[in-house]
Write an enzyme that holds these catalytic residues in place. Structure first.
Site, short mmCIF file in Angstrom:
data_model
loop_
_atom_site.label_atom_id
_atom_site.label_comp_id
_atom_site.label_asym_id
_atom_site.label_seq_id
_atom_site.Cartn_x
_atom_site.Cartn_y
_atom_site.Cartn_z
N HIS A 147 -6.17 -7.24 -0.45
CA HIS A 147 -6.38 -5.83 -0.79
C HIS A 147 -5.60 -5.43 -2.05
CE1 HIS A 147 -6.76 -6.19 3.66
NE2 HIS A 147 -7.81 -5.44 3.46
N HIS A 168 0.82 -1.23 0.00
CA HIS A 168 0.00 0.00 0.00
C HIS A 168 0.85 1.27 0.00
CE1 HIS A 168 -3.57 -2.35 0.42
NE2 HIS A 168 -3.21 -2.86 1.60
N ASP A 208 -2.55 -10.52 -2.36
CA ASP A 208 -3.10 -10.08 -1.07
C ASP A 208 -4.59 -9.79 -1.29
OD1 ASP A 208 -2.12 -8.76 1.76
OD2 ASP A 208 -3.76 -7.59 0.89
N ASP A 217 -4.65 -12.86 3.77
CA ASP A 217 -5.93 -12.31 4.24
C ASP A 217 -7.08 -12.68 3.31
OD1 ASP A 217 -4.56 -10.65 2.47
OD2 ASP A 217 -4.77 -8.83 3.67
N1 Q9C Z 1 -9.78 -2.53 11.41
C1 Q9C Z 1 -2.55 -5.22 4.27
O1 Q9C Z 1 -3.17 -6.25 4.21
N2 Q9C Z 1 -8.23 -1.82 7.07
N3 Q9C Z 1 -3.13 -4.07 4.67
C2 Q9C Z 1 -8.37 -2.30 8.42
C3 Q9C Z 1 -10.02 -3.10 10.13
C4 Q9C Z 1 -6.86 -1.67 6.66
C5 Q9C Z 1 -4.51 -4.02 5.01
C6 Q9C Z 1 -9.75 -2.12 8.96
C7 Q9C Z 1 -6.46 -2.73 5.70
C8 Q9C Z 1 -5.00 -2.68 5.34
C9 Q9C Z 1 -1.10 -5.19 3.95
ZN ZN Z 2 -4.16 -7.12 2.71
#
Ligand code: Q9C
Ligand code: ZN
Length: 323
Positions: A176, A140, A174, A263
């Site tokens: 995301h 990201h 991933d 994830d």
């Molecule tokens: N509390 C990676 O997987 N959103 N980043 C979290 C839940 C952020 C994920 C909301 C997601 C970022 C590297």
């Molecule tokens: Zn992620």
């Protein structure tokens, strides 16, 4: 089952980065991207008898190739000035409220970069596949913005390093979208970026990862996005993964960098796909079947109790297809 001979690059420096909370829509929540993630993976890999490589130190110029100097300096300075337990959400260079700076953040993020560069160097030296088990994650992180638990874009920095030697494809699996990696190579035709991820309409990073984003200028056609619905299962994922792998094959790269997130798992607390544990064997097999030198770079994955099993399954899948 074949023994895992894929080297794992790992440093304990990641423990230095340990924020106690993130802020979600204004509310404090426990930090999902925690050190126990890697403890879980390492303890499972050690039981498999993998060879662990400690990362070497590379010059910061490798980070400066992709990130603004002022941005790197900012993280370093703020990090070094913080008290041990402090959690700073800076007003600058930050895209969200999940990515604070702590006293150990710079050192950990630097070590994360060294972990992937060491992996890339091993590929250049002739290794077929290497697993860079790094945190904090990276995909990201943009040219001058941290976000989504990421500070320096590890996978992109490794790809940039490898691109001096040959064509590089980045496959991002991933959950995301890797907005940072996409941004960093959007205008280039020597590095392909292909990503499978949750529909950005409903999940982070919300603002990128749509099919219309295909690259620009000379980079047009060298970015491919495959957004998927929440609830995506093994079968659907496999068919889309095959399409993404066909893009990689068509590009005919010399190296493949995989942004590897766990994830996508059915039990992940912040994901939303329905992939099963045994399916990670299949993902590993499909990717390794490309028969390219591959660098696996750890990104997300937050269901700590099963992360080790996912990593072991995945590497067994990869191993089974290495000649
Ligand atoms: N509390 C990676 O997987 N959103 N980043 C979290 C839940 C952020 C994920 C909301 C997601 C970022 C590297
Ligand atoms: Zn992620």
């Amino acid at each position: 089952m074949k023994k895992i001979t894929i080297p794992v690059v790992y440093s304990e420096d990641h423990y230095l980065h340990d924020p106690k909370f993130e802020i979600y829509d204004g509310m404090k929540e426990p930090y999902a991207e925690k050190p126990e993630r890697l403890t879980s993976i390492m303890s499972s890999l050690k039981k498999e008898g993998v060879a662990v490589v400690i990362p070497s130190k590379f010059p910061v110029s490798h980070i400066e190739n992709l990130h603004q100097k002022a941005y790197i300096q900012f993280i370093k300075n703020r990090s070094e000035k913080l008290e041990e337990q402090a959690v700073l959400y800076p007003s600058y260079f930050l895209m969200d409220t999940y990515t604070p700076i702590t006293s150990g953040t710079y050192q950990a993020a630097l070590s994360s970069v060294n972990t992937v560069l060491t992996g890339a160097q091993l590929l250049i030296q002739g290794e077929r596949a290497v697993y860079s088990l790094c945190r904090p994650p990276g995909h990201h992180a943009e040219h001058k913005a941290m976000g989504g638990y990421c500070y320096f874009n590890n996978a992109a920095i490794a790809a940039e390093y490898l691109s001096k030697i040959g064509k590089v494809a980045i496959l991002d699996i991933d959950f995301h979208h890797g907005n940072g990696t996409q941004q960093l190579f959007f205008e280039r035709d020597d590095v392909l970026y292909v990503s499978l991820h949750a529909d950005p309409v409903v999940r982070f990073p919300y603002s990128s990862g749509f099919v219309e984003e295909i690259g620009s200028g000379t980079g047009k056609g060298y970015t491919r996005n495959y957004p998927l619905s929440l609830g995506t299962n093994d079968e659907t994922y496999l068919s889309v993964l095959r399409a993404a792998l066909a893009d990689v094959k068509k590009f005919n790269p010399d190296f493949l960098v995989v942004s590897l997130g766990f994830d996508t798992y059915e039990k992940d607390p912040i994901g939303g796909f329905a992939l099963s544990l045994p399916f990670y064997i299949t993902i590993g097999e499909e990717i390794a079947a490309l028969a390219l030198p591959i660098l696996f770079v750890q990104e997300g994955g937050y269901f700590v109790p099963d992360l080790g099993k996912m990593a072991v399954n995945f590497l067994h899948g990869v191993q089974s297809r290495l000649s």
